[in-house]
Design an enzyme around this catalytic site. Structure first.
Site, PDB file in Angstrom:
ATOM      1  N   ASP A 300       1.219  -0.598  -0.030  1.00  0.00           N
ATOM      2  CA  ASP A 300       0.041  -0.040  -0.043  1.00  0.00           C
ATOM      3  C   ASP A 300       0.657   1.738  -0.143  1.00  0.00           C
ATOM      4  OD1 ASP A 300      -2.170   1.731  -0.196  1.00  0.00           O
ATOM      5  OD2 ASP A 300      -3.328   0.826   1.476  1.00  0.00           O
TER       6      ASP A 300
HETATM    7  C1  BGC Z   1      -5.467   3.204   0.596  1.00  0.00           C
HETATM    8  C2  BGC Z   1      -5.671   1.765  -0.495  1.00  0.00           C
HETATM    9  C3  BGC Z   1      -5.172   2.266  -2.012  1.00  0.00           C
HETATM   10  C4  BGC Z   1      -4.023   3.581  -1.753  1.00  0.00           C
HETATM   11  C5  BGC Z   1      -3.656   4.280  -3.472  1.00  0.00           C
HETATM   12  C6  BGC Z   1      -4.169   3.391  -0.150  1.00  0.00           C
HETATM   13  O1  BGC Z   1      -3.479   5.112   1.281  1.00  0.00           O
HETATM   14  O2  BGC Z   1      -5.305   2.830   1.579  1.00  0.00           O
HETATM   15  O3  BGC Z   1      -6.404   1.620  -0.613  1.00  0.00           O
HETATM   16  O4  BGC Z   1      -5.818   1.775  -2.435  1.00  0.00           O
HETATM   17  O5  BGC Z   1      -3.840   3.707  -0.961  1.00  0.00           O
HETATM   18  O6  BGC Z   1      -4.520   4.811  -3.876  1.00  0.00           O
END
Ligand code: BGC
Length: 742
Positions: A300
């Site tokens: 993530d």
């Molecule tokens: C979130 C994810 C998301 C990613 C990209 C992260 O901060 O936890 O769920 O897909 O950002 O935007």
């Protein structure tokens, strides 16, 4: 610059099943790649890294991307970047420009196309005029997987041709922590319902028969145990015993992987003291060796660095990179610089990370790119732009909204409102944001200005549905005064602002005092009060709940949600949603429907006690029809392996009104070696039932699947004894005796 001129014919040959006995083309490509090229494939950058400086400098207000081609060239030529992510709701033309520019510049330097990942998590949420469905929490309440499937197929129909070949969904955490700012992204507190919705979403996104130029990869997230932070705050620690993790949190991911999910995203948090991004046990032993996952494990946002800066398990970023890669990460959502590439290269050159470990990840990444068909076609196209937001797609989203709301309370059959003068008020009655929440057009839209002009608020929809002459608005008046001529007061209340992730962390689940005061004022008028709850998590309304006549949980129904609300209030639509989570009454004892017996120590079996602590238990939902259950038919003795038990129940609609009923089948295990939930959902099905019609619902119980449970090592245990089946208000004991099995 290096090109693999033989790549395309080789990959075509692979598609046609040639090369029997020869090394696969992916192996041949791997053998030709430099270390830097391999590391580039493992690196994902945010779109802001290639945006022109003046645009990046004012990104908050940005409505259209303008790219800096030199920045793109730098990243693809020197860093061999294999993936970009993210966005805002810009026009389809602008998306074609963005992804087309990145892909075409990349093609000058590499024959390996780019994966573009994006958070279209409830419809095409990062597309101007994209069709926005209800959030997952609502989809769960619909108890119909068709809505999850429709949201997914609509998403790819609207965005795949724009270059979005990777969607960061479905979210497969089970909705446990109710204060969590991502609660609305989860489908349910129940494992089975979450799994079914997740599988439908994976099938919809990765739909084989979709007419997209290339396929789209789904991303099951966030693996594993993200949704139950102990403090209720985003990315804060979870403590989840192995047995609980395996019984409740793991199955939705297993189901998604079995359904072919091409990628997973890793949980940013820690479980039991180990950040998941550094957990070999979770990312390799469990994910790869046990679940057999072959796709890409993506970090993530910033989460390699977070091992140093948030979890403090690595002294510096290089050490963090070592830990993450050796735990099993394939691709790092870095996402703002190239430090990951630098450290990873050093680690390989120093011999700390073997090249075989790098090859393993690159192989997975190339395989996903190949399976999507990107080696054949990767360029976006404007050809299908007119397919966006068509009336058919809007209908799908509207129907999902209609079926996703739960009529929790309706005393003296106050709803539907007929021939009544309605005072409509409340903090969310004239808000677009409040109907959609986070991840809609922007990460967390700060106002209605980012929403379509023609989107209806609840106020607009009531005007449309009831006519201005039947409505009263409070304006500057006191509620008491405004209500004088009203027959009923409808208050839209809940969460007025959009939030996402840590921005949604709160320390009090209660509805704020201003909104509660307004509801109390309304109650004090003596007129009947209807509450419409628009919110991303169950905000507590303890004392006022008992004193209002009707409560409609609208959740976050999306862009077409206001119309659906008005239609339910007017009776044009018969509500058919049921709670996919337990709506607590008070803050002190917040538990799920499938709690353990000892939550209420003296109550045996299915607990009615929970009702005192919740305003709506899982599975509760009223209808304007009147359904009754009868004629439950089943054998009361079954064997084990291979045996199935056919069960049926009749559901009658005893009213003049056609409706839909979701039939929920639960099992309780009387005695077991590991404490069991008081009951567990094992199957559900929703069907339309005409006025005065009786429909028979079937369920084939399979003991291995429906009565077993895992121990802490994951071994499924099936224990003989008594079980109880529950459907509607009917219950039936039965015996499992494996000695008598075939
Ligand atoms: C979130 C994810 C998301 C990613 C990209 C992260 O901060 O936890 O769920 O897909 O950002 O935007």
């Amino acid at each position: 610059m290096r090109k693999w001129t033989l790549l395309y014919p080789m990959l075509m040959a692979l598609s046609f099943g040639l090369f029997a006995g020869e090394p696969s083309p992916i192996e041949t490509i791997l053998a030709e790649m430099s270390l830097e090229q391999k590391i580039g494939q493992m690196t994902q950058l945010n779109i802001t890294t290639v945006v022109r400086d003046d645009i990046a400098g004012n990104y908050g207000e940005m409505t259209e991307y303008v790219l800096d081609t030199n920045k793109i060239i730098n990243f693809v030529e020197n860093w061999h970047i294999g993936s970009f992510l993210n966005g805002r709701a810009v026009t389809p033309q602008n998306w074609v420009y963005v992804t087309g520019m990145i892909q075409s510049i990349n093609a000058e330097y590499s024959e390996i196309p780019i994966l573009y990942g994006i958070d279209h998590v409830h419809g095409a949420s990062y597309l101007k005029n994209g069709t926005i469905f209800p959030h997952n929490m609502n989809i769960g309440c619909s108890f119909d997987t068709l809505h999850a499937f429709n949201a997914a197929t609509t998403t790819i129909a609207e965005t795949a041709h724009l270059g979005h070949n990777w969607v960061f969904g479905p979210v497969l955490g089970i909705g446990k922590a109710k204060t969590w700012g991502r609660f609305y992204e989860t489908y349910s507190e129940d494992t089975y319902l979450t799994s079914q919705m997740g599988v439908a979403t994976v099938r919809g996104l990765q739909n084989e028969s979709a007419s997209t130029p290339y396929k789209v990869a789904a991303c099951a997230k966030h693996f594993l145990g993200y949704s139950d932070p102990k403090s209720g705050w985003d990315r804060s620690p979870a403590e989840i015993p192995d047995q609980i993790l395996r019984e409740f949190f793991l199955p939705p991911f297993k189901a998604a992987i079995d359904a072919g999910a091409a990628t997973i995203m890793i949980n940013s948090g820690e479980i039991n003291g180990i950040p998941v991004h550094a957990s070999y046990e979770i990312l390799t032993e469990l994910l790869r060796e046990e679940l057999g996952f072959k796709g890409i494990a993506l970090t993530d946002w910033l989460d390699v660095k977070a091992l140093e800066t948030m979890h403090f398990v690595a002294e510096n970023e290089k050490e963090a990179t070592f830990q993450a890669i050796m735990a099993g990460v394939d691709m790092s959502m870095v996402p703002l610089d190239t430090s990951f590439s630098i450290y990873l290269r050093e680690l390989v050159e120093e011999g700390r990370i073997p090249i075989s470990r790098i090859d393993q990840s690159v192989r997975r990444i190339l395989t996903v790119k190949h399976d999507l068909g990107l080696f054949e076609t990767y360029m976006p196209t404007r050809e299908k732009i007119e397919q966006i937001n068509t009336p058919e797609k809007i209908d799908l989203a509207l129907n999902a909204a209609r079926e996703s709301m739960v009529l929790i309370k309706n005393e003296k059959a106050l709803l539907p409102l007929k021939d009544k003068k309605i005072l409509l008020t409340g903090f969310t009655h004239d808000s677009k944001v409040a109907l959609c929440g986070g991840w809609t057009f922007r990460f967390a839209a700060d106002s209605d200005r980012w929403f379509p002009e023609d989107m209806l608020t609840i106020k607009d929809a009531f005007v449309q549905e009831f006519g201005e002459k039947n409505l009263i608005f409070k304006g500057g008046k006191s509620l008491k005064r405004a209500a004088r001529k009203a027959d009923v007061i409808v208050i839209a209340t809940g969460e007025a602002e959009a939030y996402a992730e840590t921005g949604g962390s709160i320390d009090d689940l209660s509805l704020d005092s201003g909104q509660l005061a307004l509801i109390r004022e309304a109650i004090a008028t003596g007129k009947p009060v209807v509450l419409i709850l628009t919110e991303g998590r169950p905000r507590l309304i303890p004392d006022v709940y008992d004193e209002v006549e009707s409560v409609l949980f609208a959740g976050l129904p999306g862009v077409y949600g206001a119309q659906a609300i008005a239609e339910i209030v007017s009776g044009k639509v018969n509500p058919s949603g049921k709670m996919a989570f337990t709506y607590p009454k008070k803050s002190g004892h917040m538990i799920s429907y499938n709690h353990k017996q000892s939550e209420y120590s003296i109550i045996r079996q299915v607990s009615d006690e929970l009702k005192r602590h919740s305003i709506a238990n899982f599975g509760h939902g009223l209808s304007y029809s009147n359904f009754s259950y009868s004629n439950l038919k089943m054998d009361t003795k079954i064997g084990g392996k291979g045996d199935t038990l056919s069960i049926s129940v009749d559901v009658s609609n005893n009213s003049d009104r056609a409706g839909k009923e979701a039939v929920l089948w639960f099992i309780s295990d009387e005695f077991a070696s590991i404490t069991r939930p008081v009951k567990e959902l094992v199957y559900f099905e929703k069907q339309a039932i005409q006025a005065h019609e009786t429909v028979s619902f079937q369920f084939d119980l399979v003991p291995e699947r429906d009565l077993s449970f895992p121990d802490k090592l994951g071994k499924q245990i099936l224990e003989d004894g008594s079980f109880m089946l529950e459907v509607g208000n009917l219950r039936q004991m039965f015996q499992l005796n494996q000695e008598t099995m075939n």
